[in-house]
Structure formats: structure tokens, C-alpha cells
Design a protein around this motif. Structure first.
Motif, short mmCIF file in Angstrom:
data_model
loop_
_atom_site.label_atom_id
_atom_site.label_comp_id
_atom_site.label_asym_id
_atom_site.label_seq_id
_atom_site.Cartn_x
_atom_site.Cartn_y
_atom_site.Cartn_z
N ALA A 1 38.88 34.30 49.05
CA ALA A 1 37.63 33.92 48.52
C ALA A 1 37.08 34.27 47.38
O ALA A 1 37.35 35.27 47.11
CB ALA A 1 36.54 34.46 49.80
N VAL A 2 35.87 33.42 46.79
CA VAL A 2 35.75 33.85 45.32
C VAL A 2 34.29 33.81 45.32
O VAL A 2 33.56 33.03 45.93
CB VAL A 2 36.30 32.83 44.41
CG1 VAL A 2 37.76 32.93 44.27
CG2 VAL A 2 35.92 31.39 44.69
N ASP A 3 33.70 34.50 44.42
CA ASP A 3 32.03 34.67 44.20
C ASP A 3 31.98 34.73 42.82
O ASP A 3 32.45 35.70 42.14
CB ASP A 3 31.55 35.99 44.86
CG ASP A 3 29.92 35.87 44.89
OD1 ASP A 3 29.47 34.73 44.98
OD2 ASP A 3 29.51 37.06 44.92
N LYS B 1 38.62 40.20 49.79
CA LYS B 1 39.62 41.15 50.24
C LYS B 1 40.75 40.80 50.79
O LYS B 1 41.70 41.48 51.12
CB LYS B 1 38.93 42.37 51.07
CG LYS B 1 38.44 42.00 52.38
CD LYS B 1 37.58 42.89 53.06
CE LYS B 1 37.10 42.35 54.26
NZ LYS B 1 36.45 43.53 55.24
N ALA B 2 40.89 39.42 51.33
CA ALA B 2 41.95 38.85 52.18
C ALA B 2 42.44 37.60 51.28
O ALA B 2 41.55 36.72 51.31
CB ALA B 2 41.70 38.78 53.54
N ALA B 3 43.64 37.35 51.14
CA ALA B 3 44.20 35.84 50.77
C ALA B 3 44.62 35.34 52.03
O ALA B 3 45.29 35.81 52.98
CB ALA B 3 45.26 36.22 49.81
N LYS C 1 40.89 41.47 45.81
CA LYS C 1 39.92 42.32 45.41
C LYS C 1 39.77 42.56 43.78
O LYS C 1 39.31 43.71 43.44
CB LYS C 1 40.19 43.77 46.00
CG LYS C 1 39.99 44.06 47.38
CD LYS C 1 40.39 45.19 47.97
CE LYS C 1 40.33 45.25 49.45
NZ LYS C 1 40.58 46.59 50.20
N GLN C 2 40.43 41.44 43.07
CA GLN C 2 40.58 41.47 41.69
C GLN C 2 39.37 40.78 41.31
O GLN C 2 38.81 39.79 41.87
CB GLN C 2 41.79 40.92 41.14
CG GLN C 2 43.19 41.68 41.56
CD GLN C 2 42.99 43.19 41.20
OE1 GLN C 2 42.55 43.32 40.29
NE2 GLN C 2 43.70 43.99 41.83
N GLY C 3 38.87 40.99 40.03
CA GLY C 3 37.71 40.19 39.28
C GLY C 3 37.54 40.73 37.83
O GLY C 3 38.13 41.49 37.62
N GLY C 4 36.64 39.83 37.15
CA GLY C 4 36.49 40.26 35.85
C GLY C 4 36.42 39.11 34.88
O GLY C 4 36.66 37.87 35.55
N SER C 5 36.21 39.43 33.77
CA SER C 5 36.30 38.30 32.74
C SER C 5 37.81 38.14 32.06
O SER C 5 38.05 37.96 31.29
CB SER C 5 35.43 38.67 31.71
OG SER C 5 35.75 40.07 31.04
N PHE C 6 38.76 37.90 33.13
CA PHE C 6 40.18 37.66 32.77
C PHE C 6 40.23 36.11 32.18
O PHE C 6 39.62 35.30 32.42
CB PHE C 6 41.15 38.02 33.97
CG PHE C 6 40.60 37.35 35.11
CD1 PHE C 6 39.89 38.28 36.13
CD2 PHE C 6 40.69 36.08 35.47
CE1 PHE C 6 39.64 37.69 37.50
CE2 PHE C 6 40.44 35.60 36.91
CZ PHE C 6 40.08 36.40 37.83
N ILE C 7 41.26 36.24 31.21
CA ILE C 7 41.49 35.07 30.73
C ILE C 7 42.61 34.00 31.28
O ILE C 7 42.68 32.96 31.48
CB ILE C 7 41.97 35.24 29.21
CG1 ILE C 7 40.87 35.85 28.48
CG2 ILE C 7 42.42 34.02 28.53
CD1 ILE C 7 41.32 36.31 27.12
N VAL C 8 43.68 34.93 31.80
CA VAL C 8 44.98 34.25 32.40
C VAL C 8 45.67 35.12 33.35
O VAL C 8 45.48 36.37 33.35
CB VAL C 8 45.93 33.92 31.33
CG1 VAL C 8 46.36 35.02 30.72
CG2 VAL C 8 47.11 32.89 31.90
#
Length: 211
Positions: free
Chosen positions: A89-91, A131-133, A189-196
Motif C-alpha cells: 500500500a502507498v501513501d 508494511k505488507a506486499a 516499509k520503504q519510502g522517501g524521495s527516491f528516483i529509481v
């Protein structure tokens, strides 16, 4: 004289029926014995293409959207690989992402294990995974059911990167070859301003955690 005329007429009749001279008689050829063209030879048992998938240069890509509750998104069919990747899930949501399947580079070794599949996906903006895929499986004609493979991830940030994993999966048997299950757990549980994001499957086991 009459016998000569009769013999000449008979010879002419035989030539009409069977052909004379250097050219052999033409016989019908069964299409089952004809060699395959390159396009015909490439229509083997492979994962279906995603809706909207395109081939650009030496990779296949598709743009999809991750809903708020997460989903298994279609992985572009390319070089015998394809299937689904479970996005947590994404937020905020929904999030458009571009999925790109490349030919893995030989230099991308993981403890001497060679890469067999490489997928990059590009986010549209900053967001955070849950937290769960959900379940998802990457199918590959070159993957052997019952054999162990390793999944590995690298997140690219502006000015840096972060390594995720590894985790392993024992390939199950699927319609299109072996199936590597739950590669998407690397994104939990990963997040942030990632590019790829770069997700790779390697031949062999180089992890203690199951995907």
C-alpha cells in the motif's frame, strides 16, 4: 516414318507431364517442413504482455498505478520473463509508476551469482510503502522449478543509493516456467524521495531470509 512420328508425339506428351531438360519437376511441399521465420520462432510459451506495454530500444516498459491498498502490477513481458510484482500500500495514493524490464548486465554479480532478471521502476513523486506486499510472481522460462534464486534491491536517491535485501525464493512451477514469488517484499516499509528502484533476481542462493 509413322513410327517416328508416333514416338515423337509420345515423347512430347511425357515432357508435358513430367518436364524435360535441366529443371526438375515441381512437387508440392508441406508447410510443416518449411523452416520457421524469425517472427514465427519467437512465438513460444512466454508470459503475456501487459496492457499498454511497449518495446523501447532494448527494454520493455509499461506505466501503471499503485492503489491505496497496494496491488500486484503487471510486469512487462520481455525475453521470456514477465508476471506480477506485488506493491505494498502507498501513501499518498494512487501513485503512477513506470515499470521497465531490461536485459540484466553481466557485471551485476552478487557474490559471484549471475543476474537473470532485472526490473527498474520509476516513481512519479515521493510516497511511503505500507508494511505488507501482496503476493506476486515473476515467471521465467530459464528459471528451474525447485531451484533457489536470490532477490536484491537498490534504491536510487538524488546523490546516493540504498541496498535492500537480499531475500531468497525457491522457484515454483508455473505456466511459463519457474516462478520467483514475492519479490515485492523488498519494498515493504520503504519510502522517501527516491528516483529509481532496481530489482534483480540472481541465479543461486545468497540470502538467509525468504522473500
Amino acid at each position: 516414318m509413322a513410327s517416328r512420328i508416333l514416338w515423337a508425339s509420345l515423347l512430347s506428351f511425357v515432357c508435358v507431364l513430367y518436364g524435360c531438360g535441366s529443371n526438375p519437376p515441381v512437387r508440392p511441399v508441406s508447410t510443416d517442413t518449411l523452416p520457421q521465420t524469425s517472427s514465427e520462432a519467437g512465438t513460444g510459451n512466454r508470459p503475456p504482455k501487459c496492457k499498454g506495454q511497449v518495446i523501447v530500444g532494448h527494454h520493455a516498459e509499461v506505466t501503471e498505478r499503485v492503489p491505496r491498498e497496494g496491488a500486484a502490477l503487471c510486469v512487462p513481458s520481455f525475453r521470456g520473463f514477465g508476471g506480477d510484482l506485488g506493491f505494498p500500500a502507498v501513501d499518498p495514493a494512487p501513485q503512477p509508476v513506470k515499470l521497465i524490464v531490461n536485459a540484466p548486465q553481466k557485471g551485476m554479480l552478487l557474490a559471484n551469482h549471475r543476474p537473470i532478471f532485472n526490473l527498474e521502476w520509476l516513481p512519479a513523486e515521493q510516497f511511503t510503502f505500507g508494511k505488507a506486499a501482496p503476493p506476486g510472481g515473476i515467471s521465467g522460462a530459464s528459471m528451474i522449478p525447485g531451484k533457489t534464486y536470490t532477490g536484491y534491491g537498490v534504491i536510487g536517491f538524488k546523490g546516493g543509493s540504498k541496498k535492500i535485501g537480499p531475500c531468497y525464493s525457491v522457484a515454483t512451477r508455473g505456466k511459463y516456467g519457474g516462478v520467483f514469488n514475492n519479490l515485492g517484499t523488498l519494498m515493504e516499509k520503504q519510502g522517501g524521495s527516491f528516483i529509481v528502484w532496481d530489482l534483480t533476481i540472481y541465479d543461486g542462493k545468497e540470502a538467509s531470509r525468504k522473500c
